[in-house]
Motif scaffolding. Structure first.
Motif, mmCIF file in Angstrom:
data_model
loop_
_atom_site.group_PDB
_atom_site.id
_atom_site.type_symbol
_atom_site.label_atom_id
_atom_site.label_comp_id
_atom_site.label_asym_id
_atom_site.label_seq_id
_atom_site.Cartn_x
_atom_site.Cartn_y
_atom_site.Cartn_z
ATOM 1 N N GLY A 99 0.802 -1.228 0.000
ATOM 2 C CA GLY A 99 0.000 0.000 0.000
ATOM 3 C C GLY A 99 0.829 1.269 0.000
ATOM 4 N N ARG A 100 0.213 2.360 -0.426
ATOM 5 C CA ARG A 100 0.890 3.654 -0.515
ATOM 6 C C ARG A 100 1.360 4.141 0.855
ATOM 7 N NH1 ARG A 100 -1.156 8.913 0.099
ATOM 8 N NH2 ARG A 100 0.005 10.562 -1.036
ATOM 9 N N LYS A 101 0.591 3.877 1.903
ATOM 10 C CA LYS A 101 0.913 4.376 3.231
ATOM 11 C C LYS A 101 1.510 3.309 4.138
ATOM 12 C CE LYS A 101 -2.544 8.078 3.231
ATOM 13 N NZ LYS A 101 -3.659 8.709 3.983
ATOM 14 N N ALA A 102 2.116 2.299 3.556
ATOM 15 C CA ALA A 102 2.716 1.231 4.350
ATOM 16 C C ALA A 102 3.924 1.767 5.118
ATOM 17 C CB ALA A 102 3.147 0.082 3.437
ATOM 18 N N VAL A 103 3.906 1.602 6.436
ATOM 19 C CA VAL A 103 5.037 2.024 7.262
ATOM 20 C C VAL A 103 4.974 1.290 8.596
ATOM 21 C CG1 VAL A 103 3.757 4.033 8.147
ATOM 22 C CG2 VAL A 103 6.260 3.993 8.263
ATOM 23 N N VAL A 104 6.145 0.927 9.096
ATOM 24 C CA VAL A 104 6.273 0.143 10.324
ATOM 25 C C VAL A 104 6.673 1.042 11.482
ATOM 26 C CG1 VAL A 104 7.577 -1.692 11.470
ATOM 27 C CG2 VAL A 104 6.946 -1.923 9.059
ATOM 28 N N ALA A 105 6.103 0.791 12.647
ATOM 29 C CA ALA A 105 6.625 1.301 13.913
ATOM 30 C C ALA A 105 6.825 0.092 14.817
ATOM 31 C CB ALA A 105 5.661 2.301 14.557
ATOM 32 N N GLY A 106 7.798 0.162 15.708
ATOM 33 C CA GLY A 106 7.984 -0.993 16.578
ATOM 34 C C GLY A 106 9.256 -0.947 17.382
ATOM 35 N N SER A 107 9.632 -2.117 17.881
ATOM 36 C CA SER A 107 10.759 -2.233 18.798
ATOM 37 C C SER A 107 11.487 -3.540 18.563
ATOM 38 C CB SER A 107 10.258 -2.171 20.245
ATOM 39 O OG SER A 107 11.272 -2.533 21.157
ATOM 40 N N GLY A 108 12.801 -3.503 18.809
ATOM 41 C CA GLY A 108 13.602 -4.718 18.697
ATOM 42 C C GLY A 108 13.784 -5.446 20.011
ATOM 43 N N HIS A 109 13.270 -4.878 21.100
ATOM 44 C CA HIS A 109 13.424 -5.517 22.398
ATOM 45 C C HIS A 109 12.399 -6.644 22.567
ATOM 46 C CE1 HIS A 109 16.353 -2.643 23.889
ATOM 47 N NE2 HIS A 109 15.593 -1.671 23.377
ATOM 48 N N ALA A 110 12.833 -7.741 23.146
ATOM 49 C CA ALA A 110 11.956 -8.908 23.317
ATOM 50 C C ALA A 110 11.153 -8.773 24.608
ATOM 51 C CB ALA A 110 12.781 -10.190 23.311
ATOM 52 N N ASN A 111 10.220 -7.839 24.606
ATOM 53 C CA ASN A 111 9.437 -7.550 25.803
ATOM 54 C C ASN A 111 8.056 -8.198 25.794
ATOM 55 O OD1 ASN A 111 11.529 -5.993 26.702
ATOM 56 N ND2 ASN A 111 10.545 -4.023 26.340
ATOM 57 N N GLY A 112 7.783 -9.034 24.816
ATOM 58 C CA GLY A 112 6.496 -9.708 24.753
ATOM 59 C C GLY A 112 6.627 -11.199 25.005
ATOM 60 N N ILE A 113 5.517 -11.794 25.379
ATOM 61 C CA ILE A 113 5.433 -13.254 25.544
ATOM 62 C C ILE A 113 4.402 -13.775 24.558
ATOM 63 C CG2 ILE A 113 4.868 -15.170 27.084
ATOM 64 C CD1 ILE A 113 7.436 -13.747 27.836
ATOM 65 N N ALA A 114 4.813 -14.741 23.745
ATOM 66 C CA ALA A 114 3.931 -15.335 22.732
ATOM 67 C C ALA A 114 3.703 -16.806 23.071
ATOM 68 C CB ALA A 114 4.552 -15.194 21.345
ATOM 69 N N THR A 115 2.447 -17.166 23.222
ATOM 70 C CA THR A 115 2.087 -18.550 23.539
ATOM 71 C C THR A 115 1.525 -19.215 22.289
ATOM 72 O OG1 THR A 115 1.546 -17.912 25.809
ATOM 73 C CG2 THR A 115 0.681 -20.023 25.019
ATOM 74 N N PRO A 116 2.120 -20.339 21.846
ATOM 75 C CA PRO A 116 1.617 -21.014 20.642
ATOM 76 C C PRO A 116 0.191 -21.513 20.830
ATOM 77 C CG PRO A 116 3.828 -21.776 21.206
ATOM 78 C CD PRO A 116 3.340 -20.976 22.375
ATOM 79 N N VAL A 117 -0.636 -21.266 19.814
ATOM 80 C CA VAL A 117 -1.994 -21.790 19.756
ATOM 81 C C VAL A 117 -2.217 -22.295 18.340
ATOM 82 C CG1 VAL A 117 -2.873 -20.263 21.575
ATOM 83 C CG2 VAL A 117 -2.948 -19.525 19.179
ATOM 84 N N ASP A 118 -3.347 -22.882 18.102
ATOM 85 C CA ASP A 118 -3.641 -23.424 16.785
ATOM 86 C C ASP A 118 -3.571 -22.314 15.721
ATOM 87 O OD1 ASP A 118 -4.367 -25.253 14.851
ATOM 88 O OD2 ASP A 118 -6.519 -24.925 15.145
ATOM 89 N N GLY A 119 -2.669 -22.460 14.775
ATOM 90 C CA GLY A 119 -2.549 -21.515 13.665
ATOM 91 C C GLY A 119 -1.705 -20.297 13.929
ATOM 92 N N GLY A 120 -1.230 -20.093 15.162
ATOM 93 C CA GLY A 120 -0.447 -18.895 15.439
ATOM 94 C C GLY A 120 -0.069 -18.764 16.894
ATOM 95 N N TYR A 121 -0.249 -17.567 17.433
ATOM 96 C CA TYR A 121 0.197 -17.264 18.799
ATOM 97 C C TYR A 121 -0.780 -16.281 19.451
ATOM 98 C CZ TYR A 121 4.670 -18.934 16.912
ATOM 99 O OH TYR A 121 5.664 -19.679 16.305
ATOM 100 N N ARG A 122 -0.857 -16.363 20.781
ATOM 101 C CA ARG A 122 -1.498 -15.324 21.583
ATOM 102 C C ARG A 122 -0.371 -14.523 22.226
ATOM 103 N NH1 ARG A 122 -6.796 -15.254 20.102
ATOM 104 N NH2 ARG A 122 -6.853 -13.554 21.644
ATOM 105 N N VAL A 123 -0.410 -13.212 22.059
ATOM 106 C CA VAL A 123 0.719 -12.363 22.445
ATOM 107 C C VAL A 123 0.265 -11.265 23.395
ATOM 108 C CG1 VAL A 123 2.559 -10.829 21.620
ATOM 109 C CG2 VAL A 123 1.817 -12.772 20.220
ATOM 110 N N SER A 124 1.082 -11.036 24.424
ATOM 111 C CA SER A 124 0.912 -9.891 25.306
ATOM 112 C C SER A 124 2.287 -9.285 25.562
ATOM 113 C CB SER A 124 0.277 -10.292 26.643
ATOM 114 O OG SER A 124 -1.051 -10.748 26.460
ATOM 115 N N GLY A 125 2.325 -7.957 25.679
ATOM 116 C CA GLY A 125 3.593 -7.293 25.959
ATOM 117 C C GLY A 125 3.489 -5.795 25.821
#
Length: 340
Positions: A99-125
């Motif tokens: 898309g024309r307005k595609a742009v990322v914001a974010g962080s490289g620090h591993a401050n989240g916890i991802a729990t595997p579930v069917d098809g992906g993950y549940r994430v909090s952080g």
């Protein structure tokens, strides 16, 4: 070579104080960034990006930071997120970066916890310093994978959609005030496996930039911002000295002489560092000289600032703003002298 238009330079410079006060780029400036595809410098041409190489892009970051610090930082950070287009699955890359307005914001620090579930993950952080958070079309952040097995956790990168993210407006910094570098949080967000990636995996686009190591990629990008900021600082300090010449030549001749000599000396040091930096990048696409270029840029400002008098202490003075922005950039861990 991609150059920023005179119209944009004028618009950003004329509105720099207002941009800083508002804490955000104006909609008009953002529109220019989208139109010029500055956030898509590294995005492959197949995804409607510019597919730029590193040497060309660094000169854009330099030029943008010379225009204004927050503007330069946001162009640099926004463009840098295009690096991830080559490590996400191809179909996701097309959806997220096409898309024309595609742009990322974010962080490289591993401050989240991802729990595997069917098809992906549940994430909090929660993650700090996510520049461009208020207009990002996607957010990326690193998480530890909770598999309940003990030992060192696997770390993986995740893409969150804006509706999954809470922006915590806590960016109240010394410099780069208009970068919307707020914290973000997600709570029990579902992320499908195809919207996760490993930055060190084999890229699925052939552009040379995607074979460049990520750490020197980041270091050189941030060093280019320092170079642009320092160039602007030196230009403004030279103009400041010229404007004070009639007054200081009579009332403070020693200060005027010291300032002029310091400017001559630091302009030479800056020019040598900048030329060495770009020569290294052009020849080898190597990042070893990045911290040195940042250090020299900061030293130039440190040496000159005490000679500028009381006027430069005011937060609304352009030299004060550049000085604060330069200090803020060089605090990044990628440029810190204590970073190995």
């Amino acid at each position: 070579m991609l150059n920023l238009s005179d119209r944009l330079v004028h618009e950003v410079r004329e509105n720099a104080a207002g941009i800083e006060s508002a804490g955000s780029l104006s909609p008009g400036i953002l529109d220019y960034i989208y139109e010029a595809k500055l956030f898509k410098l590294f995005v492959p041409e197949a995804l409607e990006g510019l597919g730029a190489g590193l040497p060309e892009a660094l000169r854009v970051f330099d030029q943008a930071a010379w225009v204004e610090g927050s503007f330069g930082w946001l162009v640099t950070i926004g463009a840098g997120g295009g690096f991830f287009a080559a490590t996400l699955p191809s179909e996701q890359s097309r959806k997220l970066f096409g898309g024309r307005k595609a742009v990322v914001a974010g962080s490289g620090h591993a401050n989240g916890i991802a729990t595997p579930v069917d098809g992906g993950y549940r994430v909090s952080g929660q993650w700090k310093y996510c520049s461009g958070s208020t207009y990002a079309s996607m957010f990326t952040a690193n998480c530890k994978i909770d598999r309940g097995l003990g030992g060192d956790a696997e770390i993986r990168s995740f893409v969150f959609m804006p509706e999954q993210v809470k922006i915590i407006r806590d960016w109240k910094s010394f410099g780069l005030k208009a970068t919307d570098s707020h914290s973000i949080a997600v709570e029990d967000a579902y992320v499908p496996a195809e919207r996760t990636f490993d930055i060190f995996s084999t890229p699925h686009y052939d552009d040379p930039i995607f074979r460049y190591p990520f750490v020197p990629f980041a270091q050189t990008s941030f060093a280019a911002v320092c170079i642009g900021l320092c160039r602007h600082f030196l230009e403004e300090a030279r103009s400041f000295a010229a404007a004070r010449q009639a007054d200081w030549g009579t009332t403070q001749p020693a200060r005027l002489t010291a300032l002029t000599r310091m400017l001559d000396d630091k302009e030479r040091a800056y020019q040598q560092a900048a030329e060495r930096f770009y020569d290294t990048v052009d020849r080898t696409w190597a990042g070893r000289c990045s911290r040195q270029a940042a250090r020299v840029s900061l030293e130039c400002a440190h040496a000159i600032f005490p000679l500028l008098g009381m006027a430069a202490l005011m937060e609304d003075h352009v030299l004060n703003r550049i000085y604060r922005d330069l200090h803020t950039v060089t605090q990044h861990t990628m440029l810190s002298s204590v970073n190995p």
